[in-house]
Design a protein around this motif. Structure first.
Motif, short mmCIF file in Angstrom:
data_model
loop_
_atom_site.label_atom_id
_atom_site.label_comp_id
_atom_site.label_asym_id
_atom_site.label_seq_id
_atom_site.Cartn_x
_atom_site.Cartn_y
_atom_site.Cartn_z
N GLY A 178 0.80 -1.22 0.00
CA GLY A 178 0.00 0.00 0.00
C GLY A 178 0.83 1.26 0.00
N VAL A 179 1.77 1.37 0.93
CA VAL A 179 2.59 2.59 1.02
C VAL A 179 3.63 2.64 -0.09
CG1 VAL A 179 2.24 2.85 3.49
CG2 VAL A 179 4.21 1.57 2.68
N TYR A 180 3.90 1.49 -0.70
CA TYR A 180 4.83 1.34 -1.82
C TYR A 180 6.21 1.86 -1.46
CZ TYR A 180 6.19 0.44 -6.62
OH TYR A 180 6.81 -0.08 -7.74
N TYR B 37 1.40 11.29 -5.63
CA TYR B 37 1.64 10.24 -4.64
C TYR B 37 0.31 9.69 -4.10
CZ TYR B 37 6.72 10.58 -4.27
OH TYR B 37 8.06 10.51 -4.52
N LYS C 295 -1.09 5.84 -4.29
CA LYS C 295 -1.55 5.05 -3.15
C LYS C 295 -2.93 4.44 -3.41
CE LYS C 295 2.07 5.89 -0.63
NZ LYS C 295 2.93 6.61 -1.57
N THR D 197 -2.09 1.32 -5.37
CA THR D 197 -1.40 0.28 -4.59
C THR D 197 -2.29 -0.30 -3.49
OG1 THR D 197 -0.39 1.99 -3.18
CG2 THR D 197 0.90 1.20 -5.07
N CYS D 198 -3.22 0.51 -2.97
CA CYS D 198 -4.15 -0.01 -1.95
C CYS D 198 -5.07 -1.07 -2.55
CB CYS D 198 -4.99 1.13 -1.37
SG CYS D 198 -4.11 2.11 -0.14
N THR E 252 -2.45 3.54 4.93
CA THR E 252 -1.69 3.97 3.75
C THR E 252 -2.07 5.38 3.33
OG1 THR E 252 -1.43 1.72 2.91
CG2 THR E 252 -1.30 3.49 1.31
N CYS F 109 0.36 8.98 3.42
CA CYS F 109 0.59 9.93 2.32
C CYS F 109 0.33 11.36 2.80
CB CYS F 109 -0.31 9.57 1.14
SG CYS F 109 0.24 10.25 -0.43
#
Length: 430
Positions: A68-70, A89, A93, A96-97, A132, A136
């Protein structure tokens, strides 16, 4: 007049640094320790087997959180290029989440989990999704020198989740239902604290750009990869226990491993207030950059020595008192964990320096080697010695990673000293 203004600014900076450090320490401490308090609640109210399930689910979703946070908050805060914005960003997220939730579901299906373990993992994965999004926002707030607001937010989420969890579990003795309170504890502060603070900065959402999201995926890939592999290495013993031992053994290992969490926490809250210093010194003074890394490492070594002495004298009785379980015969396991935790915290400092220098590919290869070693060590040693074998495999894995990091950092630091302008320009471009 100029001197007065300069002194006033210096006082303001000093006050902010102190406030940032104090609140970040409080918030990070609460965030890191909350899982241990969950374990105390569950072992006392639900029993050692349920505690093992929750401990495994919590550590597993910690690994999924990396998806999630990558590339993580450190990467975003120290980002010096002008090609992307904080808005990009956020869009990253969101992507990616979605992947993180799908991976969580796939993991449960592949492992054949059903019932309580399946639901707990998925509920905690949803909570990690909210975490996450908060991370950000934290990066933007931190870049505006308001890290203290991040600390306050983390404290609210930790206490809110813990209190809500305890109330529901006390009334129902149902861990699955109680996990809903962890989700609410993340959602409400995001809506009513994090986002209002975020929009008081100069942040605003810009038009979505798939090209910029792909660019962030590309430049952050190695940071994500080595962070993901790092957490796998840390938790490799848990997976070996999950496959070859009982839920009660999982609980004992989780309790004995607690000091490693403490040392990791200390490393994090020592580093977080200095992230902007890492960036400035890297760009201006290679020698002072090295000095900062060394100071943080020596501080952690001092803390680690105190932890070893305390664990030897009081560790097992205190853990037995807190968790109401028998840990007789686990003293050496505890000492191994602490030694491994010291090396892990030292690696965190050096890793932060290398991320600032944008040498992430090196770290990816370090963790490729370490992951293979951790996999082999954990399966062999857990099969032979259960919890003690798990602790020994953890320590040996951390020592290997530290040795590899020292080699890489020394080499990259020499490059920085010989070609400072070239190295800073390369990192800025990346």
């Amino acid at each position: 007049m100029l001197n007065a203004k300069s002194n006033s600014q210096s006082t303001l900076d000093s006050t902010n640094l102190r406030k940032n450090f104090i609140w970040n320490t409080i918030g990070s401490t609460a965030s890191a320790f909350v899982s241990l308090f969950y374990m105390m609640i569950i072992t006392r109210l639900n029993g050692i087997d349920d505690a093992g399930i929750f401990s495994f689910a919590f550590s597993t979703t910690n690994i999924f959180l990396v998806i999630g946070v990558y590339s993580g908050r450190t990467f975003q805060v120290t980002d010096k290029n002008k090609k992307t914005t904080d808005s990009d960003y956020f869009y990253l997220k969101f992507v990616t989440c979605a992947v993180m939730l799908l991976v969580s579901l796939g993991f449960c299906l592949i492992r054949g989990y059903t019932g309580e373990k399946f639901i707990i993992i998925m509920f905690l994965a949803i909570a990690r999704t909210l975490e996450t999004i908060a991370e950000c926002a934290y990066a933007v707030i931190q870049k505006n020198d308001r890290l203290y607001q991040v600390g306050r937010s983390m404290l609210m989420k930790s206490l809110g989740g813990l209190i809500g969890f305890f109330i529901i579990d006390y009334l129902t003795r149902n861990v699955t239902l109680s996990c809903v309170m962890i989700i609410l504890a993340y959602l409400l502060p995001i809506l009513f604290y994090d986002f209002p603070k975020l929009f008081k900065t100069d942040f605003h959402f810009r038009k979505f750009s798939g090209q910029k999201v792909r660019y962030l995926l590309q430049i952050g890939f190695f940071t994500f990869s080595f962070t993901f592999l790092n957490l796998y290495v840390i938790n490799a013993a848990r997976y070996a226990i999950d496959s070859m031992a009982s839920d009660s053994a999982q609980t004992i290992y989780g309790v004995v491993a607690m000091p490693a969490t403490v040392l990791s926490l200390i490393g994090q809250y020592l580093i977080q207030p200095f992230l902007t210093n890492f960036k400035k010194l890297f760009a201006t003074d290679a020698h002072q950059f090295q000095i900062l890394v060394l100071k943080l490492c020596f501080a952690l070594l001092g803390v680690g020595a105190v932890c070893i002495i305390a664990a030897w004298l009081l560790g097992i009785p205190v853990l037995e008192l807190l968790y109401a379980i028998d840990l007789d015969g686990n003293l050496f396991s505890l000492i191994l964990i602490i030694i491994g935790g010291i090396f892990s915290a030292l690696v965190l400092v050096i890793s932060t320096a290398l991320v600032t220098m944008r040498h992430t590919r090196d770290q990816f290869w370090i963790y490729c080697i370490a992951s293979l070693a951790a996999f082999g060590l954990s399966w062999i040693l857990v099969k032979q010695s259960s919890v003690f074998g798990a602790c020994l495999s953890y320590m040996l894995s951390m020592m290997l990673i530290f040795a590899l990091y020292i080699i890489v950092f020394a080499y990259r630091l020499r490059e920085l000293k010989h070609h400072p302008t070239q190295e800073v320009h390369r990192a800025t471009e990346e």
